[in-house]
Write an enzyme that holds these catalytic residues in place. Structure first.
Site, mmCIF file in Angstrom:
data_model
loop_
_atom_site.group_PDB
_atom_site.id
_atom_site.type_symbol
_atom_site.label_atom_id
_atom_site.label_comp_id
_atom_site.label_asym_id
_atom_site.label_seq_id
_atom_site.Cartn_x
_atom_site.Cartn_y
_atom_site.Cartn_z
ATOM 1 N N GLU A 85 0.822 -1.196 0.000
ATOM 2 C CA GLU A 85 0.000 0.000 0.000
ATOM 3 C C GLU A 85 0.870 1.265 0.000
ATOM 4 O O GLU A 85 1.839 1.367 0.762
ATOM 5 C CB GLU A 85 -0.891 -0.044 1.250
ATOM 6 C CG GLU A 85 -1.874 1.083 1.414
ATOM 7 C CD GLU A 85 -2.733 0.889 2.667
ATOM 8 O OE1 GLU A 85 -3.708 1.642 2.824
ATOM 9 O OE2 GLU A 85 -2.420 -0.017 3.479
ATOM 10 N N GLY A 116 -4.731 -60.042 9.630
ATOM 11 C CA GLY A 116 -3.373 -59.666 10.010
ATOM 12 C C GLY A 116 -2.814 -58.588 9.107
ATOM 13 O O GLY A 116 -1.639 -58.238 9.207
ATOM 14 N N GLY A 117 -3.682 -58.043 8.223
ATOM 15 C CA GLY A 117 -3.275 -56.956 7.343
ATOM 16 C C GLY A 117 -3.762 -55.615 7.856
ATOM 17 O O GLY A 117 -4.475 -55.516 8.862
ATOM 18 N N LEU A 118 -3.400 -54.571 7.139
ATOM 19 C CA LEU A 118 -3.699 -53.207 7.573
ATOM 20 C C LEU A 118 -5.192 -52.921 7.670
ATOM 21 O O LEU A 118 -5.670 -52.375 8.666
ATOM 22 C CB LEU A 118 -3.064 -52.209 6.600
ATOM 23 C CG LEU A 118 -1.610 -51.816 6.833
ATOM 24 C CD1 LEU A 118 -1.128 -50.942 5.683
ATOM 25 C CD2 LEU A 118 -1.469 -51.057 8.150
ATOM 26 N N THR A 163 -14.020 -54.168 5.778
ATOM 27 C CA THR A 163 -12.633 -53.751 5.975
ATOM 28 C C THR A 163 -12.047 -53.036 4.755
ATOM 29 O O THR A 163 -10.994 -52.415 4.856
ATOM 30 C CB THR A 163 -11.748 -54.974 6.291
ATOM 31 O OG1 THR A 163 -11.787 -55.884 5.180
ATOM 32 C CG2 THR A 163 -12.253 -55.693 7.538
ATOM 33 N N ASN A 185 -25.436 -63.829 11.032
ATOM 34 C CA ASN A 185 -26.834 -64.251 11.158
ATOM 35 C C ASN A 185 -27.043 -65.079 12.429
ATOM 36 O O ASN A 185 -28.007 -64.865 13.166
ATOM 37 C CB ASN A 185 -27.243 -65.076 9.949
ATOM 38 C CG ASN A 185 -27.393 -64.240 8.684
ATOM 39 O OD1 ASN A 185 -27.315 -64.741 7.571
ATOM 40 N ND2 ASN A 185 -27.608 -62.929 8.828
ATOM 41 N N TYR A 236 -16.118 -59.109 -6.172
ATOM 42 C CA TYR A 236 -17.540 -58.729 -6.191
ATOM 43 C C TYR A 236 -18.346 -59.718 -5.368
ATOM 44 O O TYR A 236 -18.271 -60.930 -5.553
ATOM 45 C CB TYR A 236 -18.048 -58.695 -7.636
ATOM 46 C CG TYR A 236 -19.423 -58.088 -7.776
ATOM 47 C CD1 TYR A 236 -19.574 -56.707 -7.849
ATOM 48 C CD2 TYR A 236 -20.558 -58.887 -7.819
ATOM 49 C CE1 TYR A 236 -20.835 -56.136 -7.969
ATOM 50 C CE2 TYR A 236 -21.814 -58.331 -7.944
ATOM 51 C CZ TYR A 236 -21.951 -56.956 -8.017
ATOM 52 O OH TYR A 236 -23.190 -56.390 -8.137
ATOM 53 N N SER A 287 0.047 -3.046 7.047
ATOM 54 C CA SER A 287 -0.370 -3.436 8.386
ATOM 55 C C SER A 287 0.834 -3.490 9.319
ATOM 56 O O SER A 287 1.864 -4.085 8.983
ATOM 57 C CB SER A 287 -1.062 -4.799 8.331
ATOM 58 O OG SER A 287 -1.614 -5.126 9.574
ATOM 59 N N SER A 338 -8.016 -54.780 7.856
ATOM 60 C CA SER A 338 -8.812 -55.440 8.895
ATOM 61 C C SER A 338 -8.365 -54.999 10.286
ATOM 62 O O SER A 338 -9.177 -54.943 11.219
ATOM 63 C CB SER A 338 -8.719 -56.963 8.760
ATOM 64 O OG SER A 338 -7.398 -57.428 8.980
ATOM 65 N N CYS A 352 -5.528 -3.360 2.036
ATOM 66 C CA CYS A 352 -5.315 -3.470 3.486
ATOM 67 C C CYS A 352 -6.600 -3.677 4.284
ATOM 68 O O CYS A 352 -7.137 -4.770 4.321
ATOM 69 C CB CYS A 352 -4.550 -2.252 3.988
ATOM 70 S SG CYS A 352 -3.811 -2.524 5.630
ATOM 71 N N LYS A 361 -9.274 2.649 -2.281
ATOM 72 C CA LYS A 361 -9.535 1.892 -1.056
ATOM 73 C C LYS A 361 -10.936 2.210 -0.539
ATOM 74 O O LYS A 361 -11.377 3.364 -0.553
ATOM 75 C CB LYS A 361 -8.488 2.253 -0.005
ATOM 76 C CG LYS A 361 -8.531 1.431 1.274
ATOM 77 C CD LYS A 361 -7.333 1.779 2.155
ATOM 78 C CE LYS A 361 -7.283 0.948 3.428
ATOM 79 N NZ LYS A 361 -6.077 1.236 4.235
#
Length: 643
Positions: free
Chosen positions: A46, A356-358, A463, A454, A476, A197, A360, A170, A115
């Site tokens: 400014e 045992g995987g990420l 998961t 069930n 699927y 400022s 799940s 400003c 301004k």
């Protein structure tokens, strides 16, 4: 605009108060640097032509005359340049003095913006010298030898190559209704702010928060330049801020309290902003009443394009300073989603397949937290490990140890006999390890989970994660299906961090080993040493690349060309003496794979079970992503061939 990027800069020159010649020289030096570096639009602080802190010297005609002559010099200096320059200076209109921004390009004065809001409190008393744009009667004037229309009407500057920008000064951005609101709604993609400022304790943090919020609210770029070294420090100090935001994200920031001039340059992605605006129906509705006078500029003449802005290779991963808070928030979203579902059905039990995987592991951790929140006995969580032909000792043992540590009910049901019988039923040779061999195992596991649910009056907690859904890496009606998919909104790269976060809480080596285990469906027998032979990333590609592709394809709808450009910058560039992560051919190969699989596997996403949205990207067919299962990928694959 090549790939939609615009090169912008915030310039902070050193000044001498009321020494116009010196100030113009400093401005010219930074303009020359910007032109050399390919900047297209740049903004100065400014009243930088005279200095902001001239006080009652603004009443002196000599200073005002020299300010106008300073602009004449800048017009002459910029004749050979293409960069658009925005400088601040006092301008007399109809006998009143205004605090203005002058827009200059290639020797032409394109416009003057006065301004609007003049601070007149505490250390500020601008109304002593200046009139507000609100007091301005529209008029045509000659300034620096150029005819120019000056009014309070909002002005949007548009280059012939499509860059649209607006200007505020400003205090304007500190106002309850900043001019940038209307400017952005009227089409401005970038707002440039000329500021002076002063620095106070805590003010800088508030300023950054303000600019971040304004750029996010207006879905715009925001380029801010504030007065620095050389302004009078009689009662206040000016730190010299150069800050660039894009839609709430800080792209570039200068050094405060520097004695040297600064030129902070960055690239703003206009295409990404346009995608966000088109998607945001609230923004669309708000812009109906917006209007602005349009001022044409010529093309900025961008040189051979080079992407130099930083590109985060892991856009889904929270920044390190926010990692703990972000992980806790993500887990809370997942947990609350499952809590509501259990509460709604009066559920007391849940069934999860634990490999045992990420994936799940995260689903189990979320379910445990949900049961704890509801005050339910963890024994109501039935974790089932279902070893098959490809299960290794490492993953099996980790699954058992994890369930033991968490105190859930453990069941082990081998699928081997059932699958072998199934092979006999459908006349499949068990020595042929094809898709039938793999999917038969996945569906047998899902049947077990569903039937146990069930029997126990429980729900099956899914998961599968966001990355697998995008690639269709699920069988699927096998692991593709559940009664509530807690990981559906979480990409693979983020899951590691979430599990690590919990591991740090629990101090368990089992979780750390799960994190280090190669990702695999374990549907193919292990090698002679008992190690995982079927590694997912060998087949579909690295998840860190695919998550990158997913983010920019879904969040912004970028074409393969632009995604490839960004990926090269993120993954193929050496950084801080570290070698590049991938070569360009590897990135191209897996980007092509992503495009092909994403289209071909939509039919799986069209019938996904419920699951909580976690971040800005989701594949729910009921929410963020609705796509025909029969859409052709030809356009995308054809563009991949040209990379």
């Amino acid at each position: 605009m090549k790939y939609g990027f615009v090169n912008v800069a915030a310039a902070v020159p050193t000044v001498k108060v009321a020494d116009v010649d010196y100030n113009v020289q400093q401005i010219e030096s930074l303009i020359a640097q910007a032109e050399e570096r390919g900047v297209e639009v740049m903004v100065f602080p400014e009243l930088c032509v005279t200095g902001y802190s001239c006080q009652d010297l603004f009443k002196e005609q000599l200073l005002l005359d020299h300010a106008e002559k300073g602009v004449l010099k800048l017009l002459e200096f910029t004749r050979k340049f293409n960069v658009i320059v925005i400088v601040g200076l006092p301008v007399i209109v109809n006998g009143l003095l205004y605090n203005c921004a002058a827009v200059i390009q290639s020797g032409a004065l394109l416009g003057i913006v006065p301004k609007v809001y003049l601070p007149n409190y505490a250390e500020f008393y601008e109304k002593r010298w200046f009139a507000s744009a609100q007091d301005l009667n529209p008029t045509d004037i000659y300034f620096a030898g150029s005819p120019v229309h000056v009014s309070s009407e909002p002005q949007v500057f548009v280059t012939t190559d499509g860059v649209k920008f607006g200007i505020e000064i400003c205090e304007d951005v500190w106002a309850p209704t900043p001019p940038s609101n209307n400017l952005a709604l009227a089409g401005a993609d970038i707002i440039f702010n000329l500021s002076a400022s002063d620095e106070l304790i805590g003010k800088h943090a508030y300023l950054k928060s303000l600019l971040a919020q304004q750029s996010a609210r207006m879905i715009s770029g925001y380029v801010y330049a504030s007065s620095g070294f050389g302004e009078s420090t009689q009662d206040v100090v000016y730190g010299g801020n150069a800050i660039i935001y894009e839609n709430g994200r800080l792209l570039e920031e200068g050094s405060r309290f520097s004695l040297e001039p600064q030129l902070k340059m960055c690239q703003i992605d206009i295409q990404a902003l346009h995608v966000e605006r088109r998607t945001n129906t609230t923004f669309i509705n708000a812009q109906r009443e917006a209007h602005a006078r349009v001022i044409s500029c010529k093309a900025t003449g961008q040189r051979d394009f080079e992407l130099f802005r930083n590109v985060d290779p892991y856009p889904f991963i929270p920044k390190s300073e926010n990692m703990q808070e972000s992980c806790e928030e993500i887990l809370s979203i997942q947990v609350m989603g499952l809590v509501k579902r259990l509460h709604h059905i009066h559920g007391q039990k849940a069934v999860i397949g634990i490999s045992g995987g990420l994936d799940s592991t995260l689903a189990l951790l979320v379910t445990v937290k949900a049961f704890d929140k509801l005050g339910l006995d963890r024994k109501g969580i039935i974790g089932i490990t279902m070893p098959g032909f490809g299960t290794t000792d490492r993953t099996y043992n980790n699954a058992i140890k994890l369930m033991q540590t968490l105190g859930v009910t453990i069941r082990e049901i081998s699928i081997a006999k059932a699958v072998i019988q199934h092979f006999a039923d459908i006349s499949h040779d068990a020595d042929v390890h094809d898709i039938t061999y793999e999917n038969s195992q996945a569906r047998e596991r899902t049947q077990i989970l569903m039937d146990v649910a069930n029997k126990e009056n429980a729900i099956v907690v899914g998961t599968g994660d966001l990355s697998e859904l995008a690639l269709g890496w699920a069988t699927y009606n096998g692991d593709h299906m559940s009664m509530y998919g807690v990981n559906a909104g979480v990409p693979k790269t983020l899951i590691r961090h979430l599990v690590r976060y919990v591991a740090n809480e629990m101090a368990t080596e089992t979780l750390l080993d799960i994190i280090d285990t190669p990702i695999s469906p374990e549907l193919i027998p292990a090698d002679e040493q008992g190690n995982i032979k079927q590694k997912t990333e060998d087949l579909v590609g690295p998840y860190e690349l695919h998550d990158f592709f997913i983010y920019y394809f879904l969040r912004y709808g970028f074409s393969p060309k632009k995604i490839f450009l960004l990926a090269k910058r993120a993954f193929c560039t050496a950084n801080n003496d570290e070698a590049a992560l991938y070569d360009e051919e590897t990135v191209k190969k897996w980007l092509t794979t992503f495009c092909r699989r994403f289209f071909n596997q939509q039919f799986k996403r069209s019938c996904l079970p419920d699951g909580p949205k976690v971040g800005s990207v989701s594949l729910s067919p009921r929410g963020d992503w609705r796509m025909p299962s029969d859409a052709s990928s030809a356009l995308w694959l054809k563009e991949c061939e040209t990379l």
